[in-house]
Write an enzyme that holds these catalytic residues in place. Structure first.
Site, PDB file in Angstrom:
ATOM      1  N   GLY A  54      -0.457  -3.799  -1.169  1.00  0.00           N
ATOM      2  CA  GLY A  54       0.681  -5.090  -0.859  1.00  0.00           C
ATOM      3  C   GLY A  54       1.620  -5.251   0.645  1.00  0.00           C
ATOM      4  O   GLY A  54       1.502  -4.110   1.240  1.00  0.00           O
ATOM      5  N   ARG A  90      -6.720  -2.244   7.533  1.00  0.00           N
ATOM      6  CA  ARG A  90      -6.603  -3.063   5.966  1.00  0.00           C
ATOM      7  C   ARG A  90      -7.068  -4.374   6.867  1.00  0.00           C
ATOM      8  O   ARG A  90      -6.618  -4.911   7.778  1.00  0.00           O
ATOM      9  CB  ARG A  90      -6.403  -3.233   4.826  1.00  0.00           C
ATOM     10  CG  ARG A  90      -6.445  -2.327   3.660  1.00  0.00           C
ATOM     11  CD  ARG A  90      -5.407  -2.137   2.394  1.00  0.00           C
ATOM     12  NE  ARG A  90      -6.727  -3.625   1.860  1.00  0.00           N
ATOM     13  CZ  ARG A  90      -5.953  -3.693   0.419  1.00  0.00           C
ATOM     14  NH1 ARG A  90      -4.950  -2.845   0.406  1.00  0.00           N
ATOM     15  NH2 ARG A  90      -6.513  -4.602   0.063  1.00  0.00           N
ATOM     16  N   GLN A 203      -4.130  -4.699 -10.532  1.00  0.00           N
ATOM     17  CA  GLN A 203      -2.928  -4.264 -10.438  1.00  0.00           C
ATOM     18  C   GLN A 203      -2.197  -4.839 -11.433  1.00  0.00           C
ATOM     19  O   GLN A 203      -0.644  -4.620 -11.624  1.00  0.00           O
ATOM     20  CB  GLN A 203      -2.782  -5.178  -8.626  1.00  0.00           C
ATOM     21  CG  GLN A 203      -3.558  -4.008  -7.192  1.00  0.00           C
ATOM     22  CD  GLN A 203      -4.221  -4.755  -7.303  1.00  0.00           C
ATOM     23  OE1 GLN A 203      -5.250  -5.534  -8.030  1.00  0.00           O
ATOM     24  NE2 GLN A 203      -5.329  -4.830  -5.819  1.00  0.00           N
ATOM     25  N   ASP A 244      -0.843 -12.600   1.247  1.00  0.00           N
ATOM     26  CA  ASP A 244      -1.044 -11.659   2.504  1.00  0.00           C
ATOM     27  C   ASP A 244      -1.088 -11.775   3.712  1.00  0.00           C
ATOM     28  O   ASP A 244      -0.706 -11.553   4.437  1.00  0.00           O
ATOM     29  CB  ASP A 244      -1.881 -10.733   1.721  1.00  0.00           C
ATOM     30  CG  ASP A 244      -2.172  -9.675   0.956  1.00  0.00           C
ATOM     31  OD1 ASP A 244      -2.415 -10.339  -0.442  1.00  0.00           O
ATOM     32  OD2 ASP A 244      -1.967  -8.347   0.298  1.00  0.00           O
TER      33      ASP A 244
HETATM   34  O1  MRU Z   1      -5.205  -5.437  -2.375  1.00  0.00           O
HETATM   35  P1  MRU Z   1      -4.022  -5.215  -2.780  1.00  0.00           P
HETATM   36  O2  MRU Z   1      -3.298  -5.253  -3.786  1.00  0.00           O
HETATM   37  O3  MRU Z   1      -2.545  -4.571  -1.355  1.00  0.00           O
HETATM   38  O4  MRU Z   1      -3.422  -6.822  -2.782  1.00  0.00           O
HETATM   39  C1  MRU Z   1      -1.839  -7.197  -3.270  1.00  0.00           C
HETATM   40  C2  MRU Z   1      -1.720  -8.526  -3.327  1.00  0.00           C
HETATM   41  O5  MRU Z   1      -2.440  -9.599  -3.390  1.00  0.00           O
HETATM   42  C3  MRU Z   1      -0.782  -9.129  -2.996  1.00  0.00           C
HETATM   43  O6  MRU Z   1      -0.142 -10.272  -3.972  1.00  0.00           O
HETATM   44  C4  MRU Z   1       0.254  -9.914  -1.669  1.00  0.00           C
HETATM   45  O7  MRU Z   1      -0.326  -8.450  -1.010  1.00  0.00           O
HETATM   46  C5  MRU Z   1       1.609 -10.038  -2.232  1.00  0.00           C
HETATM   47  S1  MRU Z   1       2.150  -8.642  -2.487  1.00  0.00           S
HETATM   48  C6  MRU Z   1       4.168  -9.253  -1.807  1.00  0.00           C
END
Ligand code: MRU
Length: 368
Positions: A54, A90, A203, A244
């Site tokens: 996230g 990442r 998720q 993101d």
């Molecule tokens: O791969 P992840 O689980 O880190 O991806 C998370 C997302 O795509 C969320 O929607 C994004 O980070 C927004 S979090 C407030």
């Protein structure tokens, strides 16, 4: 938010005053397990292997990762090394770079003896700021749900579809996409969430469903391909997703599959909102579709599924034939034209360069 009646954040400083506590999100929803990060390597690995994930939470963990590096060695070289290691953990969520820049600015030009304490102070501020931003997103997004609720017949819920997990687990607390939902629920509005399962790492099924359930918010987990069908049949009132990275022109990068939901929403006249905390704005990138680096993760995440077997054991099983090539793109970009509005801590704004610059002029250094 509350877990079994106990208030909990997704990241904290342990009672020793320096090591960092996190929830190991890979164990959810089956077990609530915490982990302790004591070195920068552990912080970077927690981000890489998605114990934490996230965009806002990745930023917070990176901030504390620098603290852990400076605790071991407060030199300029140590700071540079920490920045390089963590920023490569990442590639897509811009909050990581934002948080590292914030910490670096707070410690550079200080005597070595002060650096570590200054970094811990700034990291704590970043966490508190995240909670304040998300709370404001909740207040600013609430009228969207209230307006729909006012048009409903008694007993009918406002149906919100969300993708991936942009809840409190993805942030320090409250969440972004979930902030208006939690507020509406807490104020007694009838709100129901369709949570996309969000393959490959699920998720939505594992994390969004878990946190909504713990807070008592009515919800239904759906397979990723279901959203379009629900929208065609008038069963979704509103889509709210997280992000993101939002580029200078208002394009929104979020978990893979978000773009398809935006297309379906447009075709069916369903409002599509993105909850956007300002650290997620990337004014240095002009266009999301061509310029954002899209993380590609291990094929195993697509080729296998992990879950709890009937006897309680956590098992990973393969679902793709041995030898079939697999691609695993982690994010996609939704063009600004498909977005109804961005719910920010400063109000709901258009997904456009003018609106972003107008609302956050102080963030717009060197926009293209
Ligand atoms: O791969 P992840 O689980 O880190 O991806 C998370 C997302 O795509 C969320 O929607 C994004 O980070 C927004 S979090 C407030």
């Amino acid at each position: 938010m509350k877990v079994d009646g106990k208030a909990m954040r997704s990241i904290w400083v342990e009672p020793d005053g320096w090591s960092v506590g996190i929830i190991d999100q890979t164990a959810l929803p089956h077990r609530l397990v915490t982990a302790r990060l004591a070195t920068i390597e552990e912080a970077a690995q927690a981000i890489r292997s998605m114990l934490v994930r996230g965009a806002p939470l990745i930023g917070a963990v990176a901030a504390y990762g620098v603290c852990l590096a400076l605790r071991a060695d407060a030199s300029e070289e140590s700071l540079d090394r920490a920045y390089a290691v963590l920023s490569g953990a990442r590639p897509t969520a811009i909050n990581l770079k934002w948080a590292l820049d914030e910490i670096a600015a707070a410690v550079r030009n200080r005597p070595r003896s002060e650096r570590c304490a200054a970094a811990y102070r700034r990291a704590a501020e970043i966490c508190d700021q995240d909670v304040a931003i998300n709370s404001a997103i909740g207040r600013n997004g609430l009228p969207l749900i209230e307006a729909i609720a006012a048009r409903k017949k008694p007993g009918q819920s406002v149906n919100v579809l969300t993708h991936c997990n942009a809840g409190w687990l993805a942030t320090v607390d409250v969440g972004t996409a979930t902030a208006p939902i939690y507020l509406a629920h807490d104020q007694g509005l009838p709100v129901h969430v369709f949570a996309d399962e969000t393959r490959p790492r699920n998720q939505g099924a594992s994390l969004t469903a878990w946190e909504l359930g713990r807070h008592g918010v009515p919800h239904t987990v759906i397979a990723d391909n279901t959203g379009g069908h629900l929208m065609q049949h008038g069963l979704v009132d509103l889509v709210i997703v997280g992000t993101d990275r939002v580029t200078a022109n208002g394009d929104v990068c979020n978990k893979i599959g978000t773009y398809l939901k935006a297309l379906a929403a447009r075709d069916n006249g369903v409002p599509f909102y993105v909850a956007l905390p300002s650290p997620t704005i990337d004014f240095t990138t002009a266009d999301g579709v061509s310029e954002i680096p899209i993380e590609q993760r291990s094929p195993d995440e697509v080729a296998t599924v992990t879950g709890r077997a009937a006897d309680g054991r956590i098992e990973t099983v393969r679902i793709v034939p041995e030898g079939s090539p697999v691609a695993n793109y982690a994010f996609d970009v939704t063009p600004a034209r498909l977005i109804t509005g961005l719910i920010t801590e400063r109000g709901i704004i258009a997904a456009s360069r003018e609106a972003l610059t107008g609302a956050f002029p102080e963030r717009n250094h060197g926009a293209q």
